[in-house]
Design an enzyme around this catalytic site. Sequence first.
Site, short mmCIF file in Angstrom:
data_model
loop_
_atom_site.label_atom_id
_atom_site.label_comp_id
_atom_site.label_asym_id
_atom_site.label_seq_id
_atom_site.Cartn_x
_atom_site.Cartn_y
_atom_site.Cartn_z
N ARG A 170 0.87 -1.18 0.00
CA ARG A 170 0.00 0.00 0.00
C ARG A 170 0.91 1.22 0.00
O ARG A 170 2.01 1.20 0.55
CB ARG A 170 -0.90 0.02 1.24
CG ARG A 170 -1.86 -1.15 1.33
CD ARG A 170 -2.70 -1.05 2.60
NE ARG A 170 -3.64 -2.16 2.71
CZ ARG A 170 -3.40 -3.30 3.35
NH1 ARG A 170 -2.22 -3.47 3.95
NH2 ARG A 170 -4.31 -4.25 3.41
N LYS A 194 -2.43 -2.32 7.72
CA LYS A 194 -3.68 -1.89 8.34
C LYS A 194 -3.87 -2.59 9.68
O LYS A 194 -3.54 -3.76 9.82
CB LYS A 194 -4.87 -2.20 7.43
CG LYS A 194 -5.03 -1.23 6.26
CD LYS A 194 -6.33 -1.48 5.53
CE LYS A 194 -6.57 -0.44 4.45
NZ LYS A 194 -7.85 -0.67 3.75
N HIS A 271 -1.81 3.10 -6.38
CA HIS A 271 -2.73 1.98 -6.20
C HIS A 271 -2.85 1.15 -7.48
O HIS A 271 -3.00 -0.07 -7.44
CB HIS A 271 -4.11 2.49 -5.79
CG HIS A 271 -4.91 1.48 -5.02
ND1 HIS A 271 -4.46 0.91 -3.84
CD2 HIS A 271 -6.12 0.93 -5.26
CE1 HIS A 271 -5.36 0.06 -3.39
NE2 HIS A 271 -6.38 0.05 -4.23
N ARG A 274 0.03 -1.14 -7.58
CA ARG A 274 -0.25 -2.26 -6.66
C ARG A 274 -1.16 -3.28 -7.33
O ARG A 274 -0.95 -4.49 -7.22
CB ARG A 274 -0.89 -1.70 -5.39
CG ARG A 274 -1.39 -2.74 -4.37
CD ARG A 274 -1.79 -2.00 -3.10
NE ARG A 274 -2.76 -2.71 -2.28
CZ ARG A 274 -2.45 -3.59 -1.32
NH1 ARG A 274 -1.19 -3.88 -1.09
NH2 ARG A 274 -3.40 -4.16 -0.60
N HIS A 297 -4.27 -8.54 2.64
CA HIS A 297 -5.73 -8.57 2.74
C HIS A 297 -6.15 -9.53 3.86
O HIS A 297 -5.72 -10.68 3.88
CB HIS A 297 -6.35 -9.04 1.43
CG HIS A 297 -6.28 -8.02 0.34
ND1 HIS A 297 -6.45 -8.33 -0.99
CD2 HIS A 297 -6.06 -6.68 0.38
CE1 HIS A 297 -6.33 -7.23 -1.72
NE2 HIS A 297 -6.09 -6.23 -0.92
N TYR A 306 -9.41 -9.78 -8.32
CA TYR A 306 -8.42 -10.03 -9.37
C TYR A 306 -8.67 -11.34 -10.11
O TYR A 306 -7.92 -11.68 -11.01
CB TYR A 306 -7.01 -10.08 -8.76
CG TYR A 306 -6.59 -8.79 -8.11
CD1 TYR A 306 -6.21 -7.69 -8.88
CD2 TYR A 306 -6.59 -8.66 -6.73
CE1 TYR A 306 -5.84 -6.50 -8.28
CE2 TYR A 306 -6.21 -7.47 -6.12
CZ TYR A 306 -5.84 -6.40 -6.91
OH TYR A 306 -5.47 -5.22 -6.31
#
Length: 327
Positions: A170, A194, A271, A274, A297, A306
């Site tokens: 990120r 995160k 992004h 990424r 994730h 994806y």
Amino acid sequence: MVSRMRSRTTSKTNSDPKLTSLFLDMLAAEQGAGDNTLDAYRRDLTDFSEFLGRTGQSFAGAETRTLRDYLADLDTRGFKSSSVARRLSALRHLFRFLLNERIRSDDPAAILSGPKRGRGLPKVLSIADVDRMLTRAKELAQVANASSLQRLRAMRLYCLLEVLYATGLRVSELVSLPRSAARQDARMIVVRGKGDKERLVPLNEASRQAMTDYLTATETRRPEPKKSAAASKWLFPSFGESGHLTRQHFARDLKELAASAGLAPRLVSPHVVRHAFASHLLHNGADLRIVQTLLGHTDISTTQIYTHVVEERLKSLVRDLHPLADK
């Protein structure tokens, strides 16, 4: 009279700003929400509070009908369905919190339905596009008549792009990498993502070399007098409040690089690079669970956006390899 006095006392004790602060504290403490997530919730709830203020209501007393009026107002203001859905999600979380804390005895958001929206596919750069950007960034870092500061900034941009495409970090994780990430013997780096969760991300030879060259250049350049000791802990230091390069600064530099490489700047962002990392891995046969881990994730459903890449790869395999494909 008594009920009116009670309502006034409640409004002072449970004002919208106070409830917002309590709610955000809960998100940070119990769910490990990061600064960006908290800022987004704060903006959304502040906007909702301002709307309620115009109707004479507050979080503690808002009705379902008023929430519907707010969502309709967002639509009137031209918000995209994805933005309206995000605001509704914030309201649901807020009122569930107020119910759990017994600040309210009901949940006015429970029966609301959000706008129907399909989940769009991410913008993806081709391998050739990324190659053009990397080649152009390296050329700019090697311009002979550039000043030492220009060359250092060009090397920084090349390093950022090389590491981003090699790891799929990120952008907030990338710009806040510690200086220790550039150790010459580092095959993996520890990334804090995160929710303050850590994960290991492998580095390839090109990204390791780019970091080594950039770090060497920063150490050989005469240190500036304003540079603080605190800034030295970052791989990409800055004089700003954060102490490291900002996401916005990198995004601007990346768009300028895209234009210089002959690509449309509007199609390029950190992004998007990424996304390219994930899509190119899957296209070359990587397992979806591995990509999920690399991207950081928590939920596999986030990575499944994806899968269109995998589907296209399977179609091409059948088309190219099936014995009856030409018949």
